[in-house]
Design a protein around this motif. Structure first.
Motif, mmCIF file in Angstrom:
data_model
loop_
_atom_site.group_PDB
_atom_site.id
_atom_site.type_symbol
_atom_site.label_atom_id
_atom_site.label_comp_id
_atom_site.label_asym_id
_atom_site.label_seq_id
_atom_site.Cartn_x
_atom_site.Cartn_y
_atom_site.Cartn_z
ATOM 1 N N THR A 124 -51.762 102.480 -102.333
ATOM 2 C CA THR A 124 -50.326 102.570 -102.055
ATOM 3 C C THR A 124 -50.034 103.804 -101.221
ATOM 4 O O THR A 124 -50.721 104.829 -101.324
ATOM 5 N N MET A 125 -49.023 103.698 -100.382
ATOM 6 C CA MET A 125 -48.531 104.816 -99.583
ATOM 7 C C MET A 125 -47.038 104.932 -99.827
ATOM 8 O O MET A 125 -46.337 103.920 -99.915
ATOM 9 N N LEU A 126 -46.546 106.171 -99.921
ATOM 10 C CA LEU A 126 -45.195 106.427 -100.398
ATOM 11 C C LEU A 126 -44.451 107.332 -99.425
ATOM 12 O O LEU A 126 -45.012 108.292 -98.903
ATOM 13 N N ARG A 127 -43.182 107.008 -99.185
ATOM 14 C CA ARG A 127 -42.293 107.890 -98.429
ATOM 15 C C ARG A 127 -40.969 108.021 -99.184
ATOM 16 O O ARG A 127 -40.538 107.100 -99.871
ATOM 17 N N GLN A 128 -40.339 109.183 -99.002
ATOM 18 C CA GLN A 128 -39.069 109.469 -99.654
ATOM 19 C C GLN A 128 -38.018 109.729 -98.590
ATOM 20 O O GLN A 128 -38.250 110.461 -97.636
ATOM 21 N N PHE A 129 -36.835 109.139 -98.774
ATOM 22 C CA PHE A 129 -35.746 109.293 -97.817
ATOM 23 C C PHE A 129 -34.471 109.695 -98.548
ATOM 24 O O PHE A 129 -34.275 109.317 -99.703
ATOM 25 N N PRO A 130 -33.577 110.446 -97.903
ATOM 26 C CA PRO A 130 -32.322 110.834 -98.563
ATOM 27 C C PRO A 130 -31.446 109.617 -98.830
ATOM 28 O O PRO A 130 -31.357 108.697 -98.009
ATOM 29 N N GLY A 131 -30.801 109.637 -99.986
ATOM 30 C CA GLY A 131 -30.014 108.477 -100.396
ATOM 31 C C GLY A 131 -28.873 108.147 -99.454
ATOM 32 O O GLY A 131 -28.501 106.976 -99.319
ATOM 33 N N HIS A 132 -28.292 109.161 -98.790
ATOM 34 C CA HIS A 132 -27.154 108.851 -97.928
ATOM 35 C C HIS A 132 -27.568 108.166 -96.627
ATOM 36 O O HIS A 132 -26.700 107.787 -95.836
ATOM 37 N N LEU A 274 -19.348 113.663 -97.284
ATOM 38 C CA LEU A 274 -20.225 113.249 -98.374
ATOM 39 C C LEU A 274 -19.410 113.104 -99.644
ATOM 40 O O LEU A 274 -18.590 113.975 -99.971
ATOM 41 N N GLU A 275 -19.657 112.002 -100.357
ATOM 42 C CA GLU A 275 -18.998 111.816 -101.641
ATOM 43 C C GLU A 275 -19.605 112.765 -102.659
ATOM 44 O O GLU A 275 -20.759 113.154 -102.557
ATOM 45 N N SER A 276 -18.799 113.116 -103.669
ATOM 46 C CA SER A 276 -19.292 113.992 -104.728
ATOM 47 C C SER A 276 -19.153 113.296 -106.062
ATOM 48 O O SER A 276 -18.291 112.444 -106.254
ATOM 49 N N ASP A 277 -20.007 113.674 -107.018
ATOM 50 C CA ASP A 277 -19.959 113.109 -108.364
ATOM 51 C C ASP A 277 -18.718 113.575 -109.107
ATOM 52 O O ASP A 277 -18.138 114.618 -108.824
ATOM 53 N N ALA A 278 -18.377 112.816 -110.146
ATOM 54 C CA ALA A 278 -17.237 113.175 -110.967
ATOM 55 C C ALA A 278 -17.468 114.451 -111.763
ATOM 56 O O ALA A 278 -16.539 115.033 -112.290
ATOM 57 N N ASN A 279 -18.717 114.911 -111.864
ATOM 58 C CA ASN A 279 -18.975 116.144 -112.597
ATOM 59 C C ASN A 279 -18.800 117.376 -111.716
ATOM 60 O O ASN A 279 -19.083 118.487 -112.145
ATOM 61 N N TYR A 280 -18.327 117.174 -110.491
ATOM 62 C CA TYR A 280 -18.007 118.255 -109.567
ATOM 63 C C TYR A 280 -19.200 119.171 -109.293
ATOM 64 O O TYR A 280 -19.047 120.365 -109.061
ATOM 65 N N SER A 281 -20.372 118.611 -109.340
ATOM 66 C CA SER A 281 -21.561 119.417 -109.095
ATOM 67 C C SER A 281 -21.747 119.709 -107.618
ATOM 68 O O SER A 281 -22.524 120.578 -107.248
ATOM 69 N N GLY A 282 -21.064 118.968 -106.754
ATOM 70 C CA GLY A 282 -21.219 119.159 -105.315
ATOM 71 C C GLY A 282 -22.325 118.342 -104.703
ATOM 72 O O GLY A 282 -22.488 118.324 -103.500
ATOM 73 N N ARG A 283 -23.119 117.626 -105.517
ATOM 74 C CA ARG A 283 -24.208 116.839 -104.937
ATOM 75 C C ARG A 283 -23.652 115.537 -104.381
ATOM 76 O O ARG A 283 -22.667 114.992 -104.898
ATOM 77 N N SER A 284 -24.265 115.028 -103.359
ATOM 78 C CA SER A 284 -23.715 113.869 -102.669
ATOM 79 C C SER A 284 -24.081 112.579 -103.363
ATOM 80 O O SER A 284 -25.163 112.436 -103.907
ATOM 81 N N GLY A 285 -23.138 111.643 -103.352
ATOM 82 C CA GLY A 285 -23.422 110.327 -103.888
ATOM 83 C C GLY A 285 -23.406 109.265 -102.813
ATOM 84 O O GLY A 285 -23.545 108.092 -103.091
ATOM 85 N N GLY A 286 -23.187 109.669 -101.563
ATOM 86 C CA GLY A 286 -23.120 108.707 -100.476
ATOM 87 C C GLY A 286 -22.298 109.284 -99.342
ATOM 88 O O GLY A 286 -21.897 110.451 -99.368
ATOM 89 N N VAL A 287 -22.030 108.466 -98.341
ATOM 90 C CA VAL A 287 -21.289 108.905 -97.163
ATOM 91 C C VAL A 287 -19.981 108.127 -97.089
ATOM 92 O O VAL A 287 -19.965 106.906 -97.244
ATOM 93 N N THR A 288 -18.887 108.838 -96.860
ATOM 94 C CA THR A 288 -17.589 108.208 -96.630
ATOM 95 C C THR A 288 -17.287 108.245 -95.141
ATOM 96 O O THR A 288 -17.404 109.299 -94.506
#
Length: 544
Positions: A124-132, A274-288
């Protein structure tokens, strides 16, 4: 006397029955070696016998059926298994199509797909990409794996935190992965139709005469107590037979996925945040994607001097980047807009963003500074870009006025991102503040970070005249009333005048149904808005 005639069927099928005691490996070998079935079909038939205790194979000509029956029975007796075979006319028992077998568990589907490949011969070969970036990744996946042999959604047990992987999907023991209908998230990219993105998926496919599998998982690591919270991530794993052909194909897939990310066709040239979580952590949940209507220069009511500064430092600057680069000059820039609340800084941003059609605009508030790294990664990817940070004084106040070390960390993060851009980066920073005097000098007074400071002032008489007519365009205003409204609104903001005209309309409606506007309506509106109008400046009263 009638004689009964025995007819021999034209074709015969063999029916296999078992109580689940015959090893699957023996059944698979029997179908392969005696009946000449493909390994994958043999595996599917063995699974059907286990599930239903019965499966048919055929049809065959009677002589062929007898020879196969005898050969199979001899093997079964020699091994002492309980598998039973009977023959019957074709059609009495439905003969399944092994390629249409339904799977419940991921390990069964994978074992079927790779039935003739030893487990230790798969890599197997693996790559990681940002969720947004999932919209662009999904578009590329849909092209790469458009015609899979089989495609499934993946449903993990709720209690496991392990993200789907090819190794986990092959596991048949504790916590196996359940197959389900594909689950999609619809991602808005600012077009008429959203992109349908698979949440977790398994593709079983063929290419260049070998089989391979693709596992997509969309996940977020558990929340960490220290450091920056991780963003949502896409993992894509390609399982291929060991060897050069498989490795080459997997590499081809990843090159195409990387090309899709680099082109970023879903978001390039649009206005994003960038969308933010309801916990106001500042991390992105997607793109608006923001759909702002285009503003013309005439829609921005500012002094002509200010408009010329904006046009020269943003619109014209962007247009001459190629020429600047040829002359060895920097193509990045930092601009600071300042002025009292309500003077039109946000409106000015909309004017600039909607007139930079080939630029990507990223809109960031000071509260999202934890996601600054993600914003800047997007800006570099999607450049030429305009990066807007509103109310920058909330994270870039003078160091001497900071209350704790965390504030200085945020300031340094911003300065490092601005300094980290190369001279040929096609990025314009546009920062706004209501409190210029509170900003850290290392930001506001440092060319290379901020190259132009532009005041967005309270409107002068000419500007107030335009604003009164704009916000009162459907009111029956006379020139005398306009002049009085302009005189009485000296020293207030554009936002104040907008509310001022609504109050005038309310007074007019209460007096005669909105048929006329008189100067007394102006007085009543001001009395309601500025109860202490004689004791302080209207600028102070015109705050947010």
């Amino acid at each position: 006397m009638d004689h009964q005639v025995c007819t021999v069927p034209k074709s015969v099928q063999l029916v296999f029955q078992d109580a689940g005691k015959t090893p699957r490996g023996f059944v698979v070998d029997l179908f392969r070696e005696v009946f000449g079935r493909h390994q994958r079909d043999a595996y599917a038939l063995s699974m059907l016998i286990e599930r239903q205790d019965k499966a048919a194979c055929g049809p065959f000509p009677p002589s062929v059926a007898k020879a196969l029956f005898d050969a199979a029975q001899e093997r079964i007796r020699a091994e002492g298994h309980t598998l039973q075979i009977t023959s019957e006319p074709a059609g009495e028992t439905e003969a399944p199509d092994p390629s249409e077998i339904q799977f419940e568990w991921a390990h069964d589907a994978i074992a079927w797909h790779f039935a003739d490949i030893p487990p230790n011969s798969l890599v197997t070969m693996l790559r990681q990409f940002p969720g947004h970036m999932r919209a662009d990744i999904q578009i590329a996946i849909d092209k790469l794996f458009a015609s899979p042999v089989r495609f499934f959604g993946l449903l993990q047990q709720r209690w496991t935190l392990e993200k789907p992987s090819f190794a986990q999907l092959r596991r048949a023991g504790k916590d196996p992965v359940l197959l389900t209908s594909p689950q999609y998230h619809e991602i808005d990219i600012g077009e008429a139709t959203p992109v349908k993105c698979v949440h977790n998926g398994l593709w079983l496919s063929e290419a260049n005469e070998f089989r391979y599998a693709v596992v997509l998982s969309y996940y977020r690591e558990p929340i960490q107590r220290c450091g920056t919270d991780p963003e949502e991530t896409m993992l894509i794993e390609v399982a291929v037979p060991a060897g050069g052909a498989g490795a080459s194909y997997a590499q081809h897939c990843f090159v195409e996925l990387e090309r899709a990310v680099q082109s970023a066709g879903s978001y390039r040239g649009k206005i994003l945040s960038l969308e933010s979580d309801a916990n106001y952590s500042g991390r992105s949940g997607g793109v608006t994607v923001h759909r702002w209507p285009r503003l013309d220069r005439a829609d921005v009511i500012l002094p002509e001097k200010v408009l010329k500064l904006l046009d020269g430092n943003v619109l014209s600057f962007v247009g001459m980047r190629d020429a600047l680069r040829r002359l060895g000059q920097s193509t990045r820039k930092g601009i600071l807009l300042y002025g009292p609340p309500g003077t039109g800084k946000t409106h000015t941003i909309r004017y600039l963003a909607t007139n930079l059609a080939d630029q990507t605009t990223l809109i960031m508030t000071a509260g999202e500074v934890a996601a600054l790294g993600e914003y800047m990664n997007l800006a570099r990817l999607l450049q030429p870009a305009l990066v807007v940070i509103e109310d920058v004084d909330l994270i870039a106040r003078d160091r001497n006025e900071m209350r704790d070390a965390r504030e200085e960390v945020l300031l340094n993060k911003l300065l490092n991102e601005m300094d980290g851009l190369t001279e040929d980066a096609e990025i314009v920073f546009l920062l706004t503040t209501n409190r210029l005097e509170e900003l850290e000098g290392a930001l506001a007074a440092r060319p290379g970070r901020i190259d132009q400071i532009i005041e967005v002032p309270l409107p002068d008489a000419h500007g107030r005249d335009k604003l009164v007519r704009l916000y009162g365009k459907r009111l029956p205003l006379t020139e005398a009333v306009v002049a009085e409204a302009v005189r009485q609104s000296e020293g207030v903001s554009a936002a104040f005048i907008k509310e001022f005209m609504r109050r005038i309309a309310q007074s007019s409606i209460a007096r005669d149904g909105g048929k006329t506007v008189i100067c007394n309506d102006i007085d009543q509106a001001l009395d309601a808005m500025l109860p202490m109008r004689g004791q302080g400046s209207r600028v102070e009263q015109a705050g947010p």
